[in-house]
Design an enzyme around this catalytic site. Structure first.
Site, PDB file in Angstrom:
ATOM      1  N   GLU A 184      25.810 -40.611  27.446  1.00  0.00           N
ATOM      2  CA  GLU A 184      24.551 -40.015  27.876  1.00  0.00           C
ATOM      3  C   GLU A 184      24.542 -39.721  29.382  1.00  0.00           C
ATOM      4  O   GLU A 184      24.139 -38.651  29.809  1.00  0.00           O
ATOM      5  CB  GLU A 184      23.422 -40.997  27.528  1.00  0.00           C
ATOM      6  N   ASP A 185      24.996 -40.684  30.163  1.00  0.00           N
ATOM      7  CA  ASP A 185      24.805 -40.588  31.609  1.00  0.00           C
ATOM      8  C   ASP A 185      26.038 -40.161  32.399  1.00  0.00           C
ATOM      9  O   ASP A 185      25.932 -39.863  33.580  1.00  0.00           O
ATOM     10  CB  ASP A 185      24.342 -41.953  32.169  1.00  0.00           C
TER      11      ASP A 185
END
Ligand code: MN
Length: 721
Positions: free
Chosen positions: A83-84
């Site tokens: 996600e990051d």
């Protein structure tokens, strides 16, 4: 409650993990996952100002509480890199394998769930979630730990964000934690939610708890000492802990209108023992000394909660007259209570257990799938939340009596289930049902909030066998079966009486002659019947043939094989102390054994049997094993009346409630140790066989009479094997 650990390091985490994972390869994969996540998050910071890696470390640390396996821990460390950090799932799969990749993918997908998003986004996400969820339940468990750590650091966010996160957690995640039985994470989540949603109430409770803490600790310590002493006296190995009630559960009680000073289970103990038998035994012993508060006893061992929770709960008046809530469970049950579905991880080395666990997970997950399918049609987030709530609680409905009393029933219950839950008579006499002022069929499926009125008719012949096809609760099923058993019993009794009367007439034996006191008593005991009623019942049901009865009466029965008695004698106790217990006229120093078939105790009428090479075996006069061996019997008598001897009793119950606790309480009250017991449950009743240590017959008969007074007990007698 667990806290966010600001200075958590991989070393600290590994130390914790190594307390239950020892496989070097698994440990090194976890460390690899850490290194990878550390590099990827290297220049990122959390809103708290901490390096980002502190968050995944904490998530993994929370998961060690459930003894999570290495794949789950690795995925927890990696859960935010896709996600990051723009890492692809393919890369995770190449480095860490398929299983870990699937977990990371699942968490990533769940994290995209945006409940405040548009309809379209919701639908898109839910498909992804559906895929992720259906692959592995560990995804959800990682998500719960992720959310817990985010809640632990929620203070950095705006009030608006705090409240919306807390709301979402309470609405969706805590019910899921509860459903999966992960009590330890659920409690922490609930408490944090309360702190942000109702800060005034939360801090008010915290303050009150602090103010009364010293006093409570003191009371609990005294009670622990007293209970522990009691259990030691009865040789029950145990550990006792004072237990603090969760702030959230106190809040729920206050919300229902209780006053703080009235919440009696603030004083709470938890007792851990080795076996299920010990649980019941401990409870019986505690009840014999501390008066239980009526209706507070719950047997979640016999009837586990749907999330697999097992324990005995009771509330008793303690030494100081205050109420104490006591939970009794085995160590194993305790683990399940804390970790629920996750507690099975630790058994995976047993191989096939993993398959069982997977299967259980599958079942638990079905409701998630159902939610996801439903959601396709949902219009807005609020509706989604409602659906989730409904599905999570789908196993229970709440309906009302016409007077407004709430009745809890499993989903799919019918008016008949309701009727039997209200009262056996209402069920037995039910002829119709009115739900929300409409007449409905008796197999109608009740819904939550229905107001149910049962129409009864006192002339009703009783329940219909048909009902067994649609009732949902075992309670109703048992009651209906009981009715027919009882009806059968009466019928059999009548039939048996007819058979005997006819036979006596045929053989021209008068009633006076047949029912002659002494002779008849002997006949009953030869036939192993307790009463004339039982004799009739057995005759009527065909359990006993009239020929057997008459042969016994006329003593035509072929002498029993000596083998039987030899066998019974060989199995008897080889206790030297028996020598001084029983004396035989004219024969000093002969070896004496007490027969293990009928276990005589001082006060019993006894007879000696001369065995070949085993000395004298002492039986009860009524023991059928010596009934026909006159020539080898010898007169013996008791010397003493005060020696704890084992003897067996058989108790039958109607199986409706667990009577075992009451039975053990009675034994404890009479100062009679219970050496062992076993219980055999059938659909209609329960038979409990137990070995008790008694001084004499009088004490034993008093116990049997006491046991007969227990409402669920239908029969209690000494057992001759
Ligand atoms: Mn996270």
């Amino acid at each position: 409650m667990s806290k966010h650990i600001k200075d958590l390091t991989i070393e600290k985490l590994m130390d914790k993990i190594k307390t239950y994972i020892t496989d070097e390869k698994e440990l090194s994969i976890i460390e690899e996952a850490y290194k990878f996540a550390y590099e990827k998050h290297f220049d990122q910071k959390r809103l708290t100002g901490e390096p980002y890696i502190i968050h995944p470390l904490n998530v993994a640390y929370i998961l060690t509480r459930t003894n999570a396996d290495y794949e789950t821990l690795s995925a927890a460390l990696l859960h935010d890199v896709v996600e990051d950090c723009n890492v692809s799932i393919q890369e995770i799969e190449e480095k860490f394998g398929h299983n870990i990749a699937i977990l990371v993918d699942g968490v990533t997908k769940i994290n995209k769930l945006n409940l405040s998003g548009t309809t379209e986004a919701l639908i898109n996400n839910q498909r992804k979630i559906l895929v992720g969820l259906s692959e592995d339940v560990r995804v959800i468990i990682i998500k719960l730990a992720d959310r817990l750590n985010n809640m632990q650091t929620l203070f950095v966010h705006s009030e608006k964000k705090q409240k919306s996160t807390a709301r979402e957690t309470l609405d969706i995640l805590t019910p899921i934690a509860d459903r999966l039985g992960i009590g330890s994470i659920k409690q922490d989540l609930e408490e944090l939610c309360l702190r942000y949603l109702k800060p005034d109430e939360y801090y008010d409770i915290v303050e009150k708890l602090n103010a009364t803490k010293a006093e409570r600790d003191n009371s609990v310590a005294k009670m622990i000492e007293s209970v522990s002493e009691l259990l030691n006296k009865h040789d029950i190995k145990h550990e006792i802990f004072g237990r603090s009630k969760s702030i959230y559960s106190i809040y729920k009680k206050l919300e229902k209108g209780k006053r703080f000073s009235d919440i009696y289970d603030l004083l709470a103990l938890r007792i851990l023992v080795d076996t299920e038998q010990d649980c019941y035994q401990a409870l019986g012993i505690i009840h014999s000394k501390f008066r239980p508060k009526p209706k507070r006893f719950k047997d979640y061992i016999a009837m586990p909660k749907t999330n697999m929770y097992q324990s005995l709960h009771t509330t008793v008046f303690g030494v100081d007259g205050q109420l104490y809530e006591i939970q009794i469970r085995t160590y194993e049950m305790d683990k399940v209570a804390e970790y629920g579905i996750a507690s099975h991880w630790s058994y995976k080395e047993k191989g096939s257990v993993k398959a069982v666990m997977q299967n259980e997970m599958e079942q638990k997950l079905q409701f998630f799938r159902a939610i996801m399918d439903l959601k396709r049609e949902q219009e807005n987030p609020e509706e989604f939340v409602n659906t989730v709530k409904k599905e999570v609680f789908q196993n229970t409905i709440y309906v009302f009596t016409p007077l407004g009393d709430v009745i809890e029933l499993p989903n799919g219950s019918t008016p008949i289930d309701f009727a039997y839950k209200v009262h056996t008579n209402v069920g037995d006499k039910a002829t119709g049902a009115i739900v929300n002022s409409h007449m409905v069929p008796l197999d109608y499926k009740l819904k939550s909030d229905d107001i149910v009125k049962i129409i009864t008719n006192n002339n009703s012949a009783g329940p219909s066998r048909e009902w067994l096809n649609f009732v949902q609760t075992t309670h109703a099923k048992n009651k209906i079966k009981n009715f027919f058993n009882k009806a059968n019993k009466e019928e059999n009794h009548k039939k048996g009486e007819e058979i005997l009367t006819k036979e006596l007439r045929r053989q021209k034996i008068s009633n006076d002659e047949f029912f002659d006191d002494e002779k008849f008593k002997k006949l009953l005991s030869d036939l192993k019947c307790n009463s004339l009623n039982e004799l009739y019942g057995n005759l009527g049901s065909g359990k006993l043939s009239i020929d057997t009865v008459m042969n016994n009466y006329l003593k035509k029965e072929v002498n029993k094989e000596e083998k039987i008695i030899e066998k019974a004698s060989k199995g008897s106790q080889k206790q030297n102390m028996s020598n001084s217990l029983v004396s035989i006229a004219g024969i000093p120093d002969i070896k004496v054994n007490l027969a293990s078939c009928c276990n005589p105790v001082p006060g019993d009428r006894i007879v000696g049997y001369i065995t070949k090479g085993y000395g004298i075996t002492v039986h009860r006069m009524v023991c059928p094993n010596v009934a026909s061996l006159d020539e080898r019997l010898i007169e013996v008598k008791w010397n003493t009346e005060s020696s704890k001897l084992p003897t067996n009793i058989l108790v039958r119950t109607n199986g409706l409630n667990n009577a075992l606790i009451d039975i053990i309480s009675k034994a404890a009250n009479n100062d009679i140790p219970v050496r062992q017991f076993s219980s055999h449950r059938s659909k209609e009743d329960e038979a409990i066989e137990m070995t008790v240590l008694v001084n004499n017959k009088e004490q034993l008969m008093k116990l049997i009479n006491d046991i007969k007074m227990i409402p669920e007990v239908t029969e209690a007698e000494r057992l001759i094997k």
